[in-house]
Design a protein around this motif. Structure first.
Motif, PDB file in Angstrom:
ATOM      1  N   ILE A 354       1.650  -8.649   1.613  1.00 30.20           N
ATOM      2  CA  ILE A 354       3.140  -8.562   0.853  1.00 30.20           C
ATOM      3  C   ILE A 354       3.288  -6.557   0.436  1.00 30.20           C
ATOM      4  CG2 ILE A 354       4.791  -8.620  -1.037  1.00 30.20           C
ATOM      5  CD1 ILE A 354       3.578 -11.213  -1.450  1.00 30.20           C
ATOM      6  N   VAL A 355       2.376  -5.923   0.373  1.00 28.98           N
ATOM      7  CA  VAL A 355       3.014  -4.358   0.419  1.00 28.98           C
ATOM      8  C   VAL A 355       3.569  -3.593   1.198  1.00 28.98           C
ATOM      9  CG1 VAL A 355       1.878  -1.668  -0.563  1.00 28.98           C
ATOM     10  CG2 VAL A 355       1.805  -3.968  -1.927  1.00 28.98           C
ATOM     11  N   GLY A 356       2.265  -3.745   2.285  1.00 26.87           N
ATOM     12  CA  GLY A 356       2.787  -2.627   3.990  1.00 26.87           C
ATOM     13  C   GLY A 356       4.094  -3.441   4.292  1.00 26.87           C
ATOM     14  N   ARG A 357       4.385  -4.984   4.605  1.00 25.21           N
ATOM     15  CA  ARG A 357       5.750  -5.173   4.585  1.00 25.21           C
ATOM     16  C   ARG A 357       6.443  -4.735   4.400  1.00 25.21           C
ATOM     17  NH1 ARG A 357       6.510 -10.851   7.855  1.00 25.21           N
ATOM     18  NH2 ARG A 357       8.985 -10.864   7.808  1.00 25.21           N
ATOM     19  N   ILE A 358       6.276  -4.986   3.101  1.00 25.68           N
ATOM     20  CA  ILE A 358       7.866  -4.129   1.795  1.00 25.68           C
ATOM     21  C   ILE A 358       8.109  -2.270   2.276  1.00 25.68           C
ATOM     22  CG2 ILE A 358       8.187  -3.026  -0.714  1.00 25.68           C
ATOM     23  CD1 ILE A 358       7.148  -5.630  -1.462  1.00 25.68           C
ATOM     24  N   PHE A 359       6.910  -1.707   2.809  1.00 25.66           N
ATOM     25  CA  PHE A 359       6.654   0.376   3.258  1.00 25.66           C
ATOM     26  C   PHE A 359       7.319  -0.230   4.924  1.00 25.66           C
ATOM     27  CE2 PHE A 359       3.369   1.725   0.469  1.00 25.66           C
ATOM     28  CZ  PHE A 359       3.751   2.994   0.359  1.00 25.66           C
ATOM     29  N   ARG A 360       6.921  -1.132   5.557  1.00 24.37           N
ATOM     30  CA  ARG A 360       7.306  -0.806   6.865  1.00 24.37           C
ATOM     31  C   ARG A 360       8.853  -1.682   6.535  1.00 24.37           C
ATOM     32  NH1 ARG A 360       5.782  -5.851  10.607  1.00 24.37           N
ATOM     33  NH2 ARG A 360       7.498  -6.867   9.545  1.00 24.37           N
ATOM     34  N   ASP A 361       9.429  -2.372   5.897  1.00 25.09           N
ATOM     35  CA  ASP A 361      11.158  -3.092   6.489  1.00 25.09           C
ATOM     36  C   ASP A 361      11.739  -1.982   5.563  1.00 25.09           C
ATOM     37  OD1 ASP A 361       9.533  -5.168   7.895  1.00 25.09           O
ATOM     38  OD2 ASP A 361      10.159  -6.820   6.092  1.00 25.09           O
ATOM     39  N   THR A 362      11.455  -0.861   4.958  1.00 23.06           N
ATOM     40  CA  THR A 362      11.848  -0.312   3.529  1.00 23.06           C
ATOM     41  C   THR A 362      12.027   1.130   3.613  1.00 23.06           C
ATOM     42  OG1 THR A 362      10.537  -0.558   1.908  1.00 23.06           O
ATOM     43  CG2 THR A 362      12.449  -2.537   2.152  1.00 23.06           C
ATOM     44  N   SER A 363      10.884   1.251   4.205  1.00 28.49           N
ATOM     45  CA  SER A 363      10.691   2.389   4.351  1.00 28.49           C
ATOM     46  C   SER A 363      10.630   3.504   2.993  1.00 28.49           C
ATOM     47  CB  SER A 363      11.063   3.542   5.413  1.00 28.49           C
ATOM     48  OG  SER A 363      11.383   2.977   6.863  1.00 28.49           O
ATOM     49  N   ALA A 364       9.754   2.783   2.335  1.00 24.53           N
ATOM     50  CA  ALA A 364       9.962   3.199   0.867  1.00 24.53           C
ATOM     51  C   ALA A 364       8.927   4.088   0.727  1.00 24.53           C
ATOM     52  CB  ALA A 364       9.720   1.893   0.086  1.00 24.53           C
ATOM     53  N   ASP A 365       9.133   5.141  -0.323  1.00 21.41           N
ATOM     54  CA  ASP A 365       8.461   5.995  -0.820  1.00 21.41           C
ATOM     55  C   ASP A 365       7.279   6.695  -1.368  1.00 21.41           C
ATOM     56  OD1 ASP A 365      10.131   7.760   0.794  1.00 21.41           O
ATOM     57  OD2 ASP A 365      11.124   8.252  -1.907  1.00 21.41           O
ATOM     58  N   SER A 366       7.003   4.491  -1.949  1.00 21.60           N
ATOM     59  CA  SER A 366       5.307   3.948  -2.893  1.00 21.60           C
ATOM     60  C   SER A 366       6.111   2.834  -2.975  1.00 21.60           C
ATOM     61  CB  SER A 366       5.083   4.921  -3.820  1.00 21.60           C
ATOM     62  OG  SER A 366       6.550   4.813  -5.185  1.00 21.60           O
ATOM     63  N   VAL A 367       5.338   2.087  -2.993  1.00 21.35           N
ATOM     64  CA  VAL A 367       4.981   0.406  -3.083  1.00 21.35           C
ATOM     65  C   VAL A 367       3.607   0.543  -4.198  1.00 21.35           C
ATOM     66  CG1 VAL A 367       5.277  -1.767  -2.698  1.00 21.35           C
ATOM     67  CG2 VAL A 367       5.963  -0.282  -1.201  1.00 21.35           C
ATOM     68  N   THR A 368       4.192   0.252  -5.450  1.00 18.84           N
ATOM     69  CA  THR A 368       2.604  -0.314  -6.647  1.00 18.84           C
ATOM     70  C   THR A 368       2.939  -1.642  -7.336  1.00 18.84           C
ATOM     71  OG1 THR A 368       3.653   1.077  -7.789  1.00 18.84           O
ATOM     72  CG2 THR A 368       3.165   1.892  -6.369  1.00 18.84           C
ATOM     73  N   VAL A 369       1.655  -2.220  -7.303  1.00 14.33           N
ATOM     74  CA  VAL A 369       1.881  -3.694  -8.204  1.00 14.33           C
ATOM     75  C   VAL A 369       0.262  -3.271  -8.810  1.00 14.33           C
ATOM     76  CG1 VAL A 369       0.650  -6.493  -7.989  1.00 14.33           C
ATOM     77  CG2 VAL A 369       1.865  -4.842  -5.484  1.00 14.33           C
TER      78      VAL A 369
END
Length: 440
Positions: A354-369
């Motif tokens: 999920i974290v990797g897919r969010i990074f890929r689909d949104t080009s986010a600066d950071s994703v944390t859980v």
């Protein structure tokens, strides 16, 4: 004559003594015309529910093991009730039918439903009421969903033919005639359905507590009973873990604007809790109606510069969660941040993906859980007109040393949702309750 539909839970029909209490309640008001009965519940902490024993019989039979010892305990339970009521009545023929069905590998739904079926036969005999089998008036579609149109038409006709009747809760029938049960606690749903079909003035739900409590008594010491609550407030609290009524039981009576009165079989003079469609009555000294919460949540936080200017950003994030079958609870946002609150159990199996897919689909600066979060809902129609409610909640938590990880107020201003660390859950519930409930 005014019509009341009354439902009694398993603890209210656990033994002959409880049956006598039920009969006294029913007979005390001629308007109490239709009674919905559950299967016998526990008589003590170490006792077994009849429904649980019936499920066990099915499991044993499906594994080609003897179910005789368990079924004999079920038979003994009903015989004990009948003897205690001094009834000249026998269920032996019904027991034989059930045994034959087990031997033929009947469905678990059929077997589980027999607890309510048998208890309703005994109660109808004791009260001198007619017996209406739920299978002849409560219907499901082929896919297992409730068939409201067919049910209300057929059940209304069955009820109108009887001045007084007992109807088993928990089950109905499929188009092929086989038995289908609601989820556990489904007798509440049956009661609500019967109330609507009878066009009842009120639906009385009798249990072992004197109404719905303002907070979880396992965490808050001796919380008050809620005298009156709206369907909307009840749904908010039930969703966050408050129990007494099955959540799905709200909807049939809510649509018909039939009030529900939760009462205590063991304290019939207590007024209980009234659940109503709307209310102009505001709790005088509490403002809030109740506080409830649940453990086991996580926060997925996405950071990206100028996120607020990117059309479709939220859709991309939620699309990832949809792909992995994760439903979200809340989505608090900022200019450059977006958090999604979801159950930890739903995230954990695919957390890294999920974290990797969010990074890929949104080009986010950071994703944390971050996990170990509890959600708490502060609910009350009085909050709409009361200034400073959110401030009082925050101050109470701060004074108790509880850090707020998230706060969100519903658009209708009937609820404030808070996220706190799980370790602070009990302290937070107590702090909020004590802030708004002023004991004399």
């Amino acid at each position: 004559m005014q019509t009341k539909v009354i439902k009694f839970g398993g603890s209210s029909l656990a033994d002959a003594e409880q049956f006598r209490k039920v009969a006294a309640i029913v007979k005390a008001d001629p308007a109490r015309r239709y009674v919905v009965a559950s299967a016998p519940g526990k008589r003590s902490g170490e006792d077994e529910k009849v429904t649980d024993m019936l499920y066990l019989c099915h499991t044993l039979a499906s594994q080609h093991e003897s179910y005789e010892a368990v079924f004999s305990k079920i038979e003994a339970r009903y015989r004990e009730i009948i003897a205690g009521l001094e009834l000249a009545y026998s269920l032996d023929e019904e027991f034989q039918k059930i045994r034959a069905a087990i031997d033929k590998q009947t469905t678990p739904d059929y077997l589980a439903s027999r607890g309510e079926y048998l208890n309703s036969l005994v109660l109808a005999k004791f009260l001198g009421f007619a017996f209406i089998d739920a299978a002849s008036g409560v219907f499901f579609n082929e896919d297992g969903t409730f068939d409201d149109r067919h049910t209300y038409k057929a059940l209304s006709a069955l009820l109108s033919a009887e001045t007084y009747a007992v109807i088993p809760g928990f089950y109905g029938s499929l188009p092929n005639g086989s038995i289908k049960t609601f989820s556990r606690g489904g007798s509440d749903i049956t009661g609500s359905i019967v109330a609507r079909a009878a066009n009842a003035a009120i639906y009385e739900n009798w249990t072992d507590v004197s109404g719905m409590l303002m907070a979880d008594p396992r965490i808050v010491n001796n919380p008050r009973v809620i005298p009156e609550i709206t369907y909307r407030e009840l749904r908010e609290l039930a969703y966050m873990g408050a129990t007494v009524m099955h959540e799905e039981a709200i909807f049939p009576v809510r649509e018909a604007r039939i009030p529900i009165n939760i009462r205590n079989t063991n304290a019939p003079s207590d007024p209980g809790t009234m659940i109503v469609s709307q209310s102009d009555t505001i709790p005088e000294d509490t403002i809030i109606t109740g506080v409830a919460g649940r453990l086991g949540f996580s926060s997925i936080t996405i950071e990206k510069d100028r996120m607020n200017t990117e059309v479709g950003f939220g859709r991309k994030v939620l699309g990832v969660l949809e792909h992995y079958g994760v439903s979200f609870e809340h989505v608090p946002t900022g200019i450059d941040t977006m958090s999604v609150i979801a159950s930890t159990a739903s995230i954990t199996p695919n957390r890294d993906a999920i974290v990797g897919r969010i990074f890929r689909d949104t080009s986010a600066d950071s994703v944390t859980v971050e996990g170990s979060m509890a959600l708490i809902a502060v609910v009350g129609r009085g909050m709409v007109s009361a200034k400073g409610t959110a401030g009082r909640v925050c101050t109470a938590l701060a004074d108790s040393g509880v850090n707020i990880r998230m706060i969100d107020q519903g658009s209708g201003e009937h609820n404030i949702l808070l996220g706190v660390d799980e370790k602070d859950y009990a302290a937070a519930l107590n702090a909020i309750y004590e802030e708004f409930v002023h004991e004399s």
